[in-house]
Design a protein around this motif. Structure first.
Motif, short mmCIF file in Angstrom:
data_model
loop_
_atom_site.label_atom_id
_atom_site.label_comp_id
_atom_site.label_asym_id
_atom_site.label_seq_id
_atom_site.Cartn_x
_atom_site.Cartn_y
_atom_site.Cartn_z
N PRO A 72 6.97 4.45 70.51
CA PRO A 72 6.05 5.45 69.94
C PRO A 72 5.61 5.03 68.54
N ASN A 73 4.32 5.19 68.26
CA ASN A 73 3.72 4.62 67.06
C ASN A 73 3.89 5.54 65.84
N PRO A 74 4.75 5.18 64.89
CA PRO A 74 4.93 6.04 63.72
C PRO A 74 3.74 6.05 62.78
N PHE A 75 2.75 5.16 63.02
CA PHE A 75 1.59 5.06 62.14
C PHE A 75 0.33 5.70 62.74
N ILE A 76 0.47 6.41 63.87
CA ILE A 76 -0.72 6.91 64.55
C ILE A 76 -1.49 7.92 63.69
N GLY A 77 -0.77 8.63 62.81
CA GLY A 77 -1.46 9.56 61.93
C GLY A 77 -2.45 8.86 61.01
N ASP A 78 -2.12 7.64 60.58
CA ASP A 78 -3.03 6.88 59.73
C ASP A 78 -4.29 6.48 60.50
N PHE A 79 -4.13 6.15 61.79
CA PHE A 79 -5.28 5.78 62.61
C PHE A 79 -6.24 6.97 62.74
N ILE A 80 -5.68 8.14 63.04
CA ILE A 80 -6.52 9.34 63.19
C ILE A 80 -7.20 9.69 61.87
N LYS A 81 -6.46 9.57 60.79
CA LYS A 81 -7.03 9.87 59.48
C LYS A 81 -8.18 8.94 59.16
N GLU A 82 -8.04 7.67 59.54
CA GLU A 82 -9.07 6.67 59.25
C GLU A 82 -10.30 6.84 60.13
N HIS A 83 -10.09 7.11 61.41
CA HIS A 83 -11.21 7.07 62.35
C HIS A 83 -11.63 8.41 62.91
N GLY A 84 -10.79 9.41 62.80
CA GLY A 84 -11.08 10.68 63.45
C GLY A 84 -12.15 11.50 62.75
N LYS A 85 -12.78 12.37 63.54
CA LYS A 85 -13.76 13.32 63.00
C LYS A 85 -13.16 14.72 63.20
N PRO A 86 -12.80 15.41 62.13
CA PRO A 86 -12.16 16.73 62.27
C PRO A 86 -13.02 17.69 63.08
N TYR A 87 -12.36 18.49 63.90
CA TYR A 87 -13.08 19.47 64.72
C TYR A 87 -13.45 20.69 63.89
N ASP A 88 -14.73 21.01 63.89
CA ASP A 88 -15.24 22.17 63.14
C ASP A 88 -15.90 23.12 64.13
#
Length: 888
Positions: free
Chosen positions: A64-80
């Motif tokens: 399991p990837n302990p860094f996945i939060g960094d990936f989402i923070k870098e590439h994700g678009k927050p849901y509004d």
């Protein structure tokens, strides 16, 4: 060009984005990180150092990837939710894509969906930069597809047109998407699968890879080439060079044959010699014993065995006896064949007695469905038993060479290359005499060992052409950011509502036992699947239909949690059993999704089981399901159990359905727009949320006709019907759906469709009804006369017809009363129900649900055959939800 630039090559903007992600993502996986995720479902079985050595964080972790939060923070678009303009209809077209693509064929696997097919779905449902999730990623074709959505040539190869501004037009010139790579999160329980997926989706220095690949193979040949040398023989004579030395050929492969014992005289016979027609390349079904002349078949023979000392595990073992019977070798550019001679046999003996100077796996094969066959047939109990001593030695040498490299990504890519020898050089490779090439001649999806196996040299498999093809196919500078990790699909570590689209191809029942089939690969990688959360039916693991469904429900519940509201999930389904189909649908619905469409996906070439099984589904099904937006869920909390709640759901659901589907010049009936399926979806939506269904079928059908325009037996929103009418005018006819009559419900649907064409007498409809009827063994089906009397009306001329909605409601109430009376008889009994009226059970369960009498639902359900319960979506839905509420 700098190494950093070789990783991300596209437009300046994407270059900048890729470099920034790389700059900020220089993570190092440590034991402290592993301690943070060790409790996560699917954490693999391995030593910490082996997990760390295999991982390339943050792009790949073999855990399991302990860094996945960094990936989402870098590439994700927050849901509004207040500014969410996303709208898509389901991808309503059947897809056919072949497997003959260099990328697809770069690495074998038990089953996978062609990336070109997945591209069509991703382009339809997403925008550039969106994050796509695949929780059962296999070899990572979803990631490849997501990246190639930014490749103009790849998109145009699908038949689409890409305009200068990046707008993508479909085959009819209509804009539907934009050119641009999507991001991908790839998860799988199997370390073998994630390692393949990571290598498919991670760029590397192309020239360095090709150079190092050739160096490794050359180095191993200098060291071990003597094991694959044979004397060149012509007409029984050893050929010699000008100096009188034997001319040596380079062995491509050696064929080994099982040895059997005659059931009549107990004489030993080599299968190759007695059963194989060398000229025709076929195996005879019957053949005479060379000792006593008795007529034999393979089934009547007893396998010859030998008892040998296994120095690796320190004990004697009994294994099937196999002997070399044919050597295929090359001298220069010419290929020859010969029977093994004394030189060859002495060479094999010498290798058998030698110590291998490299590490190789000696793990015991796990107990399981697939692992039983090699154990029983050939005495293969450990990983190293799958190889001849010669191939085990050379494979170990090949595997050791990349590990000395300091460049982690290059090292892993070279391991990925060498990993392709793991199955190809094993005893799983069958000898197929009529094939020119003996590369990868093993049966995917099995661990079957044939009576004639082929011991293939590594240079025969990984020749220069293979390396060049692999370089061209895989090592492109993908522009899409992708992260891959090993975990269970029900424990993604992702935050709520962060994913834009899900494409997934999960395991289906007992189709394939991935943890068993991947064991050989994982043994060489030193990291094994933790199969506790593996979603399969497997007696050895103690998992039946119920356990499989529960595991799938957990996975789809996780999908539902991480997907943004209003977004889509595509599920590929391949299994011929109705109960698995129903289990998947139930798991999807229980999670909260709403199914909007089902199509076919033709991969053109079937898997081994699809080709050989008479019941196998030849074309995969593709389920399109959406997560209702937050507005509907909030309104439903206020309207639950009311008539307005019903019609609010129907209006929202109709928005999500395709309006018009054309196929071969005909308008296709969209099944999900038919009244009975709209009713089923409405009922499921209520039941899955623990809410009483406020109306019956007849009242629903009547309300449907009052509120929504109807065309060709389908219902639309007012603005949708305008579009449908325009497009319907352009085609000549409508292609009707096939309806199979198996029970009371399908009988009524079939009768309704027939009587809507024109009123008919009993005598007219009876013979047609019997032709279509294929009643299930357990079904207590009323006579045709009773079905007509309870559901239809008769005019003065004795012709039955479909009543108007008002009269239909009265008939429905009378029929429901009769069904509930019959259900009371089932309810009062205690013995198993072998023959029963399924519609009575459905009506009874519905009434019990409304009365919150969950205990009765569970008790009656447990008295009907489990196969019936698993194959009926309505009964299964009520039972599962009643059981859940009893446990609360």
């Amino acid at each position: 060009m700098a190494k950093e630039e070789q990783l991300f090559i596209d437009t300046p903007e994407r270059n900048k984005e890729g470099r920034e992600w790389q700059e900020r993502s220089r993570f190092r996986l440590t034991k402290e990180h592993l301690d943070l995720v060790r409790h996560i479902e699917g954490f693999p079985i391995a030593k910490d150092e082996d997990i760390i050595n295999l991982s390339d964080p943050p792009y790949y972790t073999a855990c399991p990837n302990p860094f996945i939060g960094d990936f989402i923070k870098e590439h994700g678009k927050p849901y509004d939710p207040d500014n969410d303009a996303y709208r898509r209809q389901p991808f309503a077209a059947d897809v056919s894509e072949g497997k003959n693509d260099p990328i697809y064929n770069a690495h074998s696997y038990h089953t996978k969906v062609p990336h070109r097919a997945i591209m069509r779905y991703i382009l339809h449902y997403t925008e550039p930069g969106d994050i796509v999730l695949d929780g059962f990623c296999g070899t990572g074709m979803t990631g490849v597809a997501a990246s190639l959505c930014g490749d103009r040539k790849a998109v145009e190869s699908l038949g689409y047109i890409v305009q200068d501004d990046g707008t993508i037009l479909d085959e009819k010139g209509r804009p539907f998407s934009k050119l641009g790579a999507r991001k991908a999160i790839l998860i799988d329980l199997s370390p073998a699968a994630t390692f393949i997926a990571y290598n498919y989706n991670t760029p590397v220095d192309v020239r360095a890879f090709e150079r190092e690949a050739r160096r490794i193979l050359d180095e191993v040949e200098r060291e071990c080439g003597w094991m694959y040398r044979t004397q060149h023989v012509v007409d029984g004579k050893v050929q010699k060079d000008a100096k009188g030395n034997p001319i040596m050929g380079k062995i491509n492969y050696t064929v080994w044959s099982d040895v059997f014992i005659c059931s009549s005289c107990s004489g030993e016979l080599v299968f190759w010699e007695v059963a194989v027609d060398k000229e025709e390349g076929k195996v005879r079904n019957e053949f005479p014993c060379p000792h006593c002349g008795a007529d034999l078949t393979k089934r009547t023979l007893e396998r010859a065995t030998e008892r040998v000392y296994d120095r690796d595990i320190g004990e004697f073992i009994t294994r099937a006896r196999q002997v070399p019977v044919l050597i295929n070798y090359s001298v220069g550019n010419k290929r020859y064949e010969k029977e093994p001679d004394d030189y060859d046999l002495e060479l094999i003996r010498k290798i058998e007695e030698s110590e291998i100077p490299y590490w190789y796996p000696t793990a015991r094969m796990p107990e399981g469905y697939n692992t039983e066959q090699p154990k029983v047939s050939h005495g293969i109990t450990h990983v190293h038993h799958f190889y001849t001593r010669r191939n085990l030695w050379v494979l170990a040498a090949c595997m050791s060479k990349p590990k000395s490299l300091g460049n982690l990504r290059l090292r892993n890519r070279l391991l990925f290359l060498v990993e392709q020898l793991v199955l190809g050089m094993s005893r799983l490779a069958r000898y197929v005499p009529r094939h020119y090439s003996q590369v990868n001649q093993y049966l995917s999806g099995t661990l079957y060992i044939a009576s004639q196996v082929v011991e293939v040299s590594p240079w025969y498999i990984l020749n220069s052409t293979k390396i060049k093809n692999l370089t061209r196919a895989l090592l492109k500078e993908y522009v899409g950011a992708c992260t891959t990790y090993c975990s269970s699909a029900d424990s993604t570590l992702l935050r709520d509502a962060c994913i834009d689209y899900i494409f997934t191809d999960p395991p289906f029942g007992g189709n394939l036992m991935y943890s068993e089939l991947n064991f050989l690969w994982e043994a060489w990688l030193r990291v094994f699947t933790n199969n506790k959360p593996e979603a399969v039916e497997n007696k050895v693991q103690g998992k039946g239909p119920r356990e499989y469904q529960e595991l799938m429900e957990k996975c789809f519940a996780e999908y539902y949690r991480v997907l943004k509201p209003g977004r889509w999930m595509t599920v590929v389904f391949h299994n011929s059993q109705n109960r698995i189909w129903n289990a998947i649908q139930e798991a999807i619905l229980r999670a909260g999704f709403v199914i909007a469409d089902v199509r076919t996906l033709d991969k053109k070439q079937g898997t081994f089981k699809q080709v050989t099984s008479t019941t196998a589904v030849k074309q995969d099904l593709v389920i399109s399901a959406y997560k209702p937006n937050g507005g509907l869920e909030k309104r439903f909390q206020l309207e639950a159990g009311t008539e307005e709640g019903v019609w609010d759901f129907v209006r929202t659901h109709l928005k999500q359905l395709p309006v018009f589907v054309e196929k071969s010049g005909k308008a296709e009936v969209i099944a999900e727009r038919q009244n009975f399926l709209l009713y089923d979806r409405m009922v499921a939506f209520h039941v899955q949320r623990g809410v009483t269904v406020p109306m019956g079928a007849a009242e629903f059908y009547a309300g449907l006709k009052q509120r929504f325009p109807e065309r060709d037996g389908m219902y639309f929103l007012p603005d949708q019907v305008v579009e449908y009418d325009k497009k319907r005018f352009m085609v000549q006819e409508i292609e009707q759906l096939s309806l199979f009559v198996t029970d009371e419900k399908s009988s009524i649907q079939w009768l309704r469709s027939e009587l809507e064409k024109k009123p008919q007498t009993y005598q007219e409809i009876h013979p047609k009804f019997l032709r279509e009827l294929h009643k299930a063994p357990h079904e207590k089906l009323p006579e045709l006369a009773e079905l007509l009397e309870q559901n239809f009306l008769k005019d003065d001329n004795g012709r039955w017809y479909v009543p108007d909605p008002g009269r239909q409601s009265d008939l429905e109430k009378m029929r429901e009363k009769a069904l509930l009376k019959e259900f009371e008889e089932y309810k009062e009994g205690r013995s198993r129900l072998k023959v029963f009226r399924t519609e009575a059970l459905r009506a009874g369960f519905k009434a019990c649900w409304a009365a919150k009498d969950y205990k009765t639902i569970v008790e009656v359900a447990r008295r009907i055959p489990d196969t019936v319960l698993q194959e009926d979506t309505t009964l299964l839905m009520y039972y599962d939800n009643a059981l859940m509420r009893l446990d609360e």
